[in-house]
Scaffold this active site. Structure first.
Site, PDB file in Angstrom:
ATOM      1  CE  LYS A  92      -3.176  -2.167   3.295  1.00 35.67           C
ATOM      2  NZ  LYS A  92      -3.711  -2.045   4.682  1.00 35.67           N
TER       3      LYS A  92
ATOM      4  CG  ASP B 167      14.252  -1.909   5.104  1.00 35.78           C
ATOM      5  OD1 ASP B 167      15.420  -2.071   5.456  1.00 35.78           O
ATOM      6  OD2 ASP B 167      13.341  -1.589   5.872  1.00 35.78           O
TER       7      ASP B 167
HETATM    8  C1  PRP Z   1       7.495  -2.064   2.356  1.00 29.71           C
HETATM    9  C2  PRP Z   1       7.807  -1.272   1.095  1.00 29.71           C
HETATM   10  C3  PRP Z   1       8.374  -2.311   0.182  1.00 29.71           C
HETATM   11  C4  PRP Z   1       9.084  -3.236   1.130  1.00 29.71           C
HETATM   12  C5  PRP Z   1      10.533  -2.867   1.156  1.00 29.71           C
HETATM   13  O1  PRP Z   1       6.228  -2.629   2.225  1.00 29.71           O
HETATM   14  O2  PRP Z   1       6.656  -0.664   0.553  1.00 29.71           O
HETATM   15  O3  PRP Z   1       7.382  -2.995  -0.555  1.00 29.71           O
HETATM   16  O4  PRP Z   1       8.510  -3.052   2.427  1.00 29.71           O
HETATM   17  O5  PRP Z   1      11.247  -3.750   1.974  1.00 29.71           O
HETATM   18  P1  PRP Z   1      12.415  -4.693   1.411  1.00 29.71           P
HETATM   19  O6  PRP Z   1      13.315  -3.841   0.562  1.00 29.71           O
HETATM   20  O7  PRP Z   1      13.072  -5.164   2.678  1.00 29.71           O
HETATM   21  O8  PRP Z   1      11.809  -5.818   0.634  1.00 29.71           O
HETATM   22  P2  PRP Z   1       5.421  -3.241   3.450  1.00 29.71           P
HETATM   23  O9  PRP Z   1       5.671  -4.725   3.512  1.00 29.71           O
HETATM   24  O10 PRP Z   1       5.712  -2.454   4.689  1.00 29.71           O
HETATM   25  O11 PRP Z   1       3.893  -3.051   3.008  1.00 29.71           O
HETATM   26  P3  PRP Z   1       2.990  -1.734   2.862  1.00 29.71           P
HETATM   27  O12 PRP Z   1       3.568  -0.942   1.700  1.00 29.71           O
HETATM   28  O13 PRP Z   1       1.643  -2.254   2.556  1.00 29.71           O
HETATM   29  O14 PRP Z   1       3.070  -0.966   4.160  1.00 29.71           O
END
Ligand code: PRP
Length: 185
Positions: free
Chosen positions: A44, A105
Site C-alpha cells: 500500500k 530496505d
Molecule cells: C514495504 C515497502 C516495500 C518493502 C521494502 O512494504 O513498501 O514494498 O517493504 O522492503 P524490502 O526492501 O526489505 O523488501 P510493506 O511490507 O511495509 O507493506 P505496505 O507498503 O503495505 O506498508
C-alpha cells in the site's frame, strides 16, 4: 506537526522537487519507445508517491497495482515474497514497466518483482523508489541500485507519505522520523 514525529526528514517542498525531477527523468528516458509505459504501484505504501509522480509525467502512462507481502525479513536465510495481488495482462512484451515503491530496505521485494515481471515477459523492467535505505540492504543484494531514487536516507524508523507504523501515519504529507517511544524502540 504530529506529536509522535520526532523530526521531519523529507518535507513537502522537497517531495515536490523530487517528484518533479523523477518525472522529468522518466519523460526523458521513455520518449518515442513505441511501447506502452506502465507505472506499477506496489500497495500500500507507494500509493501517495505514485499519485504525485504520475501527475507530473507528461508521456502517456498506464497504471496498475500489485500487492506483496514478505516474511522473514531480517533473517539470515532471507525473506520470501508472496504475491497477494498479481498483474494480469497479455501484452507484456509490448510494455515497459516501472515499479514504483515508497521505500527499499533489504531490497528483496524489488529484486524479486523485477525477476518475476521479466519472467512474465515484460519488455523491460525498471525500479523507482521515493526512499532508499542502502544501510539495510541484504548482503546478497548489496549492489542492487534502483533506477530512480527520490532520497537516500539513514536507517531511521520513518513514517508518512504512504509509510506506516501499524497502519497509522500513512496520510502525513511529509516523511518523518517516528519517536522511539511510540514503537518501543
Ligand atoms: C514495504 C515497502 C516495500 C518493502 C521494502 O512494504 O513498501 O514494498 O517493504 O522492503 P524490502 O526492501 O526489505 O523488501 P510493506 O511490507 O511495509 O507493506 P505496505 O507498503 O503495505 O506498508
Amino acid at each position: 506537526m504530529n506529536p509522535n514525529i520526532a523530526s521531519v526528514l523529507v518535507d513537502e517542498a522537497e517531495i515536490d522537487r523530487i517528484t518533479t525531477r523523477i518525472a522529468a527523468e522518466i519523460d526523458r528516458d521513455y520518449q518515442n519507445t513505441g511501447r506502452k509505459l506502465l507505472l506499477l504501484c506496489i500497495l500500500k505504501g507507494s500509493v501517495v508517491f505514485m499519485g504525485d509522480l504520475m501527475k507530473k509525467i507528461t508521456l502517456p502512462v498506464e497504471i496498475d497495482f500489485m500487492k506483496v507481502s514478505s516474511y522473514g525479513s531480517g533473517t539470515v536465510s532471507g525473506g520470501q515474497v508472496n504475491i497477494l495481488l498479481d498483474l494480469h495482462r497479455k501484452d507484456l512484451p509490448d510494455v515497459d514497466i516501472i515499479i514504483v515503491e515508497d521505500i527499499i530496505d533489504s531490497g528483496r521485494t524489488l529484486s524479486y518483482l523485477m525477476e518475476y515481471l521479466r519472467l512474465k515477459g515484460a519488455h523491460s523492467v525498471r525500479t523507482c523508489t521515493m526512499l532508499d535505505k542502502p544501510e539495510r540492504r541484504d548482503e546478497k543484494l548489496r549492489d542492487f541500485r534502483p533506477d530512480y531514487v527520490g532520497a537516500v536516507i539513514p536507517d531511521e524508523f520513518v513514517v508518512g507519505y504512504g509509510l506506516d507504523y501499524d497502519e497509522q501515519y500513512r496520510a502525513l504529507p511529509y516523511v518523518g522520523i517516528l519517536r522511539p517511544e511510540v514503537y518501543g524502540g
